[in-house]
Design a protein around this motif. Sequence first.
Motif, mmCIF file in Angstrom:
data_model
loop_
_atom_site.group_PDB
_atom_site.id
_atom_site.type_symbol
_atom_site.label_atom_id
_atom_site.label_comp_id
_atom_site.label_asym_id
_atom_site.label_seq_id
_atom_site.Cartn_x
_atom_site.Cartn_y
_atom_site.Cartn_z
ATOM 1 N N TYR A 1 -23.951 26.965 63.116
ATOM 2 C CA TYR A 1 -25.123 27.760 62.760
ATOM 3 C C TYR A 1 -25.042 28.178 61.303
ATOM 4 N N MET A 2 -26.130 27.992 60.565
ATOM 5 C CA MET A 2 -26.192 28.408 59.165
ATOM 6 C C MET A 2 -27.046 29.664 59.092
ATOM 7 N N ARG A 3 -26.393 30.779 58.861
ATOM 8 C CA ARG A 3 -27.051 32.088 58.923
ATOM 9 C C ARG A 3 -28.210 32.211 57.932
ATOM 10 N N GLN A 4 -28.062 31.661 56.742
ATOM 11 C CA GLN A 4 -29.073 31.787 55.697
ATOM 12 C C GLN A 4 -30.403 31.149 56.098
ATOM 13 N N PHE A 5 -30.348 30.110 56.920
ATOM 14 C CA PHE A 5 -31.562 29.390 57.302
ATOM 15 C C PHE A 5 -31.930 29.571 58.767
ATOM 16 N N GLY A 6 -31.009 30.065 59.587
ATOM 17 C CA GLY A 6 -31.287 30.261 61.005
ATOM 18 C C GLY A 6 -31.325 28.956 61.782
ATOM 19 N N LEU A 7 -30.661 27.928 61.240
ATOM 20 C CA LEU A 7 -30.665 26.595 61.852
ATOM 21 C C LEU A 7 -29.242 26.098 62.052
ATOM 22 N N SER A 8 -29.094 25.122 62.940
ATOM 23 C CA SER A 8 -27.798 24.467 63.071
ATOM 24 C C SER A 8 -27.661 23.463 61.930
ATOM 25 N N ARG A 9 -26.427 23.025 61.709
ATOM 26 C CA ARG A 9 -26.169 22.105 60.598
ATOM 27 C C ARG A 9 -26.946 20.805 60.754
ATOM 28 N N ILE A 10 -27.159 20.372 62.000
ATOM 29 C CA ILE A 10 -27.853 19.106 62.259
ATOM 30 C C ILE A 10 -29.326 19.223 61.896
ATOM 31 N N GLN A 11 -29.966 20.291 62.384
ATOM 32 C CA GLN A 11 -31.377 20.504 62.087
ATOM 33 C C GLN A 11 -31.596 20.760 60.598
ATOM 34 N N PHE A 12 -30.658 21.479 59.982
ATOM 35 C CA PHE A 12 -30.754 21.741 58.548
ATOM 36 C C PHE A 12 -30.763 20.436 57.765
ATOM 37 N N ARG A 13 -29.853 19.534 58.123
ATOM 38 C CA ARG A 13 -29.747 18.261 57.405
ATOM 39 C C ARG A 13 -31.011 17.426 57.559
ATOM 40 N N GLU A 14 -31.535 17.373 58.787
ATOM 41 C CA GLU A 14 -32.754 16.607 59.035
ATOM 42 C C GLU A 14 -33.939 17.178 58.255
ATOM 43 N N MET A 15 -34.094 18.494 58.305
ATOM 44 C CA MET A 15 -35.227 19.128 57.624
ATOM 45 C C MET A 15 -35.101 19.035 56.108
ATOM 46 N N ALA A 16 -33.875 19.152 55.595
ATOM 47 C CA ALA A 16 -33.659 19.053 54.149
ATOM 48 C C ALA A 16 -33.962 17.634 53.664
ATOM 49 N N SER A 17 -33.593 16.636 54.464
ATOM 50 C CA SER A 17 -33.853 15.244 54.089
ATOM 51 C C SER A 17 -35.348 14.952 54.039
ATOM 52 N N GLN A 18 -36.094 15.602 54.920
ATOM 53 C CA GLN A 18 -37.542 15.403 54.971
ATOM 54 C C GLN A 18 -38.277 16.286 53.967
ATOM 55 N N GLY A 19 -37.542 17.170 53.286
ATOM 56 C CA GLY A 19 -38.156 18.051 52.290
ATOM 57 C C GLY A 19 -38.889 19.223 52.902
ATOM 58 N N LEU A 20 -38.518 19.635 54.094
ATOM 59 C CA LEU A 20 -39.212 20.724 54.771
ATOM 60 C C LEU A 20 -38.656 22.105 54.437
ATOM 61 N N ILE A 21 -37.505 22.145 53.760
ATOM 62 C CA ILE A 21 -36.906 23.424 53.381
ATOM 63 C C ILE A 21 -37.069 23.583 51.875
ATOM 64 N N PRO A 22 -37.885 24.537 51.429
ATOM 65 C CA PRO A 22 -38.138 24.693 49.993
ATOM 66 C C PRO A 22 -36.874 25.095 49.231
ATOM 67 N N GLY A 23 -36.689 24.483 48.077
ATOM 68 C CA GLY A 23 -35.552 24.805 47.213
ATOM 69 C C GLY A 23 -34.278 24.075 47.561
ATOM 70 N N VAL A 24 -34.314 23.212 48.583
ATOM 71 C CA VAL A 24 -33.111 22.485 48.990
ATOM 72 C C VAL A 24 -33.353 20.995 48.778
ATOM 73 N N LYS A 25 -32.421 20.360 48.093
ATOM 74 C CA LYS A 25 -32.515 18.906 47.941
ATOM 75 C C LYS A 25 -31.134 18.318 48.017
ATOM 76 N N LYS A 26 -31.067 17.066 48.346
ATOM 77 C CA LYS A 26 -29.782 16.377 48.513
ATOM 78 C C LYS A 26 -29.097 16.230 47.155
ATOM 79 N N ALA A 27 -27.823 16.547 47.150
ATOM 80 C CA ALA A 27 -27.043 16.442 45.920
ATOM 81 C C ALA A 27 -26.768 14.984 45.594
ATOM 82 N N SER A 28 -26.816 14.664 44.289
ATOM 83 C CA SER A 28 -26.418 13.319 43.848
ATOM 84 C C SER A 28 -25.867 13.449 42.438
ATOM 85 N N TRP A 29 -24.701 12.865 42.213
ATOM 86 C CA TRP A 29 -24.106 12.896 40.890
ATOM 87 C C TRP A 29 -23.261 11.689 40.641
#
Length: 89
Positions: A61-89
């Motif tokens: 569970y990720m307290r800051q977002f109220g989601l599990s790590r799995i749901q967080f990853r899926e939503m972040a990949s789809q761009g549904l969480i504002p201010g979060v993007k996949k890291a690349s370097w």
Amino acid sequence: MAKESMKAREVKRAKLVAKYAAKRKKLKSEGKYDELQALPKNASPVRLHNRCSLTGRPKGYMRQFGLSRIQFREMASQGLIPGVKKASW
């Protein structure tokens, strides 16, 4: 996905905690531990467990977002969480 009964149980506990919060605080400050023990067990905030708001998953569970790590990853990949993007370097 968690069972619906588990999700409902957590919601019920959260309501009980909110209902008895003021009474619990008052009894604790006055030092009346006998009366404090007479309150329902589920009225204690310690018995609450963080769960994912979408799936009800209790672990990862990720307290800051109220989601599990799995749901967080899926939503972040789809761009549904504002201010979060996949890291690349």
